[in-house]
Scaffold this motif. Structure first.
Motif, short mmCIF file in Angstrom:
data_model
loop_
_atom_site.label_atom_id
_atom_site.label_comp_id
_atom_site.label_asym_id
_atom_site.label_seq_id
_atom_site.Cartn_x
_atom_site.Cartn_y
_atom_site.Cartn_z
N ALA A 47 0.83 -1.22 0.00
CA ALA A 47 0.00 0.00 0.00
C ALA A 47 0.85 1.26 0.00
O ALA A 47 0.50 2.26 -0.63
CB ALA A 47 -0.94 0.00 1.21
N TYR A 48 1.98 1.23 0.70
CA TYR A 48 2.86 2.39 0.76
C TYR A 48 3.54 2.67 -0.58
O TYR A 48 4.14 3.73 -0.75
CB TYR A 48 3.93 2.19 1.84
CG TYR A 48 3.46 2.50 3.25
CD1 TYR A 48 2.45 3.42 3.49
CD2 TYR A 48 4.06 1.88 4.34
CE1 TYR A 48 2.04 3.70 4.77
CE2 TYR A 48 3.65 2.17 5.64
CZ TYR A 48 2.65 3.08 5.86
OH TYR A 48 2.24 3.37 7.13
N SER A 81 -6.73 6.80 -0.71
CA SER A 81 -7.49 7.31 0.44
C SER A 81 -8.59 6.33 0.83
O SER A 81 -8.80 6.05 2.02
CB SER A 81 -8.10 8.68 0.11
OG SER A 81 -7.09 9.63 -0.14
N LEU A 82 -9.31 5.79 -0.17
CA LEU A 82 -10.35 4.81 0.11
C LEU A 82 -9.77 3.56 0.77
O LEU A 82 -10.37 2.98 1.69
CB LEU A 82 -11.07 4.41 -1.19
CG LEU A 82 -12.25 5.28 -1.63
CD1 LEU A 82 -12.70 4.86 -3.02
CD2 LEU A 82 -13.40 5.16 -0.63
N ALA A 83 -8.61 3.14 0.29
CA ALA A 83 -7.98 1.94 0.84
C ALA A 83 -7.65 2.13 2.33
O ALA A 83 -7.88 1.24 3.15
CB ALA A 83 -6.71 1.60 0.06
N ILE A 84 -7.13 3.30 2.70
CA ILE A 84 -6.78 3.55 4.10
C ILE A 84 -8.04 3.66 4.96
O ILE A 84 -8.09 3.16 6.09
CB ILE A 84 -5.93 4.83 4.21
CG1 ILE A 84 -4.59 4.64 3.48
CG2 ILE A 84 -5.68 5.18 5.67
CD1 ILE A 84 -3.76 3.48 3.99
N GLY A 141 -9.49 -4.08 -1.62
CA GLY A 141 -8.10 -4.07 -1.17
C GLY A 141 -7.96 -3.50 0.23
O GLY A 141 -7.18 -4.00 1.04
N GLY A 142 -8.71 -2.43 0.52
CA GLY A 142 -8.66 -1.83 1.85
C GLY A 142 -9.14 -2.77 2.93
O GLY A 142 -8.56 -2.83 4.03
N GLY A 178 7.29 -3.71 3.12
CA GLY A 178 6.63 -4.24 1.93
C GLY A 178 6.76 -3.35 0.72
O GLY A 178 6.89 -3.83 -0.41
N ALA A 179 6.76 -2.04 0.95
CA ALA A 179 6.87 -1.09 -0.16
C ALA A 179 8.24 -1.16 -0.82
O ALA A 179 8.37 -0.88 -2.02
CB ALA A 179 6.61 0.33 0.34
#
Length: 466
Positions: A47-48, A81-84, A141-142, A178-179
């Motif tokens: 995600a990052y 933003s939606l994922a977070i 995904g979020g 992970g990023a």
């Protein structure tokens, strides 16, 4: 109690994805659990690195440059933003379900959601429907992010009651790292699939979705929970030596009735707010502070260095908390962080790049350390029976800080520049505000006391899980 693990007594084989089926059998080593947790956290840490797709996604139609019908960066910004937001909501609201069904089903559900989110997003790229990207990576995904984040952590805490900080630090370090894997991998895949008719994003999404699903599924199949009342060989639970570590348990709903939950919520919120805004503006900040000496390439190196300290701090600080205590660790975060934020403008004005960089490296290590230390802090305060669900609800502090931190940094800087303040000095007020927030966090942490006995579950409640 011996560390020999006894198999659970059952009248038949429990369903494969049930909580009972994950109880460890004889000879199982608890050191098999951290790799299973890392198999999940290294994936969702992608995600990052999602920002590497933003540029290519603005050229899905134009291929070499943005076409009039291509998506804008502001439109694409809502995906992350939606994922977070969904991460925080799923972690908060799925807490009871997580504790009921166990880590295997929760982690496999996370694998389906996170991997499936990439596949839905790939379809969205092919059809050029932004709603499918919002639904795919943003919502599905979020949800995968939230479920995958909290479930391995709560399991590790139960396996390592003697080293809770180290155990959670190992897993959450994976999320921070992970990023570092996902970013170059994504770029390499897009370059491989790029053609005269495709920017390579959809194909990359498919590969990543399949790879992450497989890796997270392996982690979910390998995860095990300890039998009831299991303890490591030779370890005796802490009694009177540290009153901040409870041997009792608080129900997830009852935890919300304690002042300790809200004080620790503020502790996490203030620590994250002080770091997340800086992390997002690090490249611009160092270039504006040292305009004549720092190049774009050097600024990129600075961001990479901060990422390393963010990742390493998750393991180092969380492990250290096993020795100095969770409350004392946060005292260090707030006291040292406030001093460094006050000193950074001085280092910038004097041209001392080395101390400027070192200060931010330490600040970002404590930012990461705050994420990794808080699950063990919660386990100390509320016990381990519902720590996964309680941790999930506390992560709403992360979502709130994700808004507050960037707003403080970006809008105050814009206000300062609009009123004639030089860009090199435009961050000074923000840094002073950050220091004040950390002082408030210090006070909140100071107020954290042992949970009142009235909130603890009885033996009958604990046995029934209600």
């Amino acid at each position: 109690m011996s560390s020999t693990i006894q198999p659970p007594r059952t009248s038949g084989s429990p369903p494969f994805f049930s909580k009972q089926a994950t109880v460890a059998g004889p000879g199982f080593s608890r050191w098999m659990v951290p790799p299973a947790a890392l198999a999940v956290h290294l994936c969702i840490g992608q995600a990052y690195a999602f920002s590497v797709f933003n540029g290519p996604l603005t050229k899905v139609i134009g291929i070499t440059q943005s076409a009039p019908d291509d998506w804008s960066l502001t439109t694409l910004g809502w995906i992350f933003s939606l994922a977070i937001v969904c991460l925080g909501l799923s972690a908060a609201f799925a807490g009871k379900w997580l504790e009921h069904v166990g880590p295997r089903r929760t982690m496999f559900t996370a694998a389906c959601c996170f991997g499936g989110g990439f596949l839905v997003s790939a379809l969205g790229v092919w059809l050029h429907q932004i709603v499918l990207l919002y639904l795919g990576y943003g919502v599905l995904g979020g949800i995968g992010l939230g479920l995958g984040y909290v479930s391995p952590v709560s399991t590790l805490i139960r396996w390592f009651p003697d080293r809770r900080g180290m155990a959670t630090g190992m897993a959450i370090m994976g999320f921070g790292g992970g990023a570092m894997i996902a970013s170059p991998l994504s770029v390499a895949l897009m370059n491989h699939f790029q053609s005269a008719t495709s920017i390579g994003v959809a194909e990359t999404f498919i590969v990543l979705g399949i790879v992450y699903f497989i890796s997270m599924s392996i982690g979910s199949l390998a995860i095990r929970v300890p039998p009831a009342d299991w303890k490591p060989a030779g370890w005796t639970p802490t009694t009177t030596s540290n009153k901040m570590i409870s041997r009792n348990h608080v129900h997830i709903d009852e935890a919300l009735k304690t002042p300790q939950f809200y004080l620790i919520w503020l502790v996490l919120f203030l620590n994250v707010t002080a770091g997340i805004g800086i992390l997002g503006q690090a490249s611009v900040m160092i270039q504006e502070s040292f305009k004549e000496t720092v190049t774009v390439a050097s600024a990129a190196g600075f961001v990479g260095l901060l990422s390393l300290f963010n990742m390493g701090g998750r393991f180092v600080w969380a492990s250290a908390s096993d020795w100095v205590g969770r409350k004392n660790t946060y005292f260090i975060f707030f006291a040292l962080g406030a001093v460094l934020y006050l000193l950074v403008p001085t280092f910038a004005s004097s041209g001392n790049i080395a101390l400027f960089v070192l200060s931010y490296c330490v600040i970002l290590s404590m930012y990461g350390g705050g994420f990794a230390t808080v699950p063990a802090y919660l386990a100390d305060m509320f016990g381990t029976a519902f720590v996964g669900g309680i941790h999930g609800r506390l992560l709403t502090a992360w979502a709130a800080a994700g808004v507050a931190g960037p707003v403080l940094v970006n809008y105050i800087r814009a206000y300062e520049v609009a009123h004639g303040v030089a860009k090199a000095d435009a961050y000074n007020m923000t840094l002073h505000i950050m220091a004040v927030l950390l002082v408030i966090g210090f006070v909140c942490n100071l107020l954290v006391k042992r949970v009142d006995d009235k909130h603890y579950m009885s033996d009958a409640q604990l046995a029934s899980g209600n």
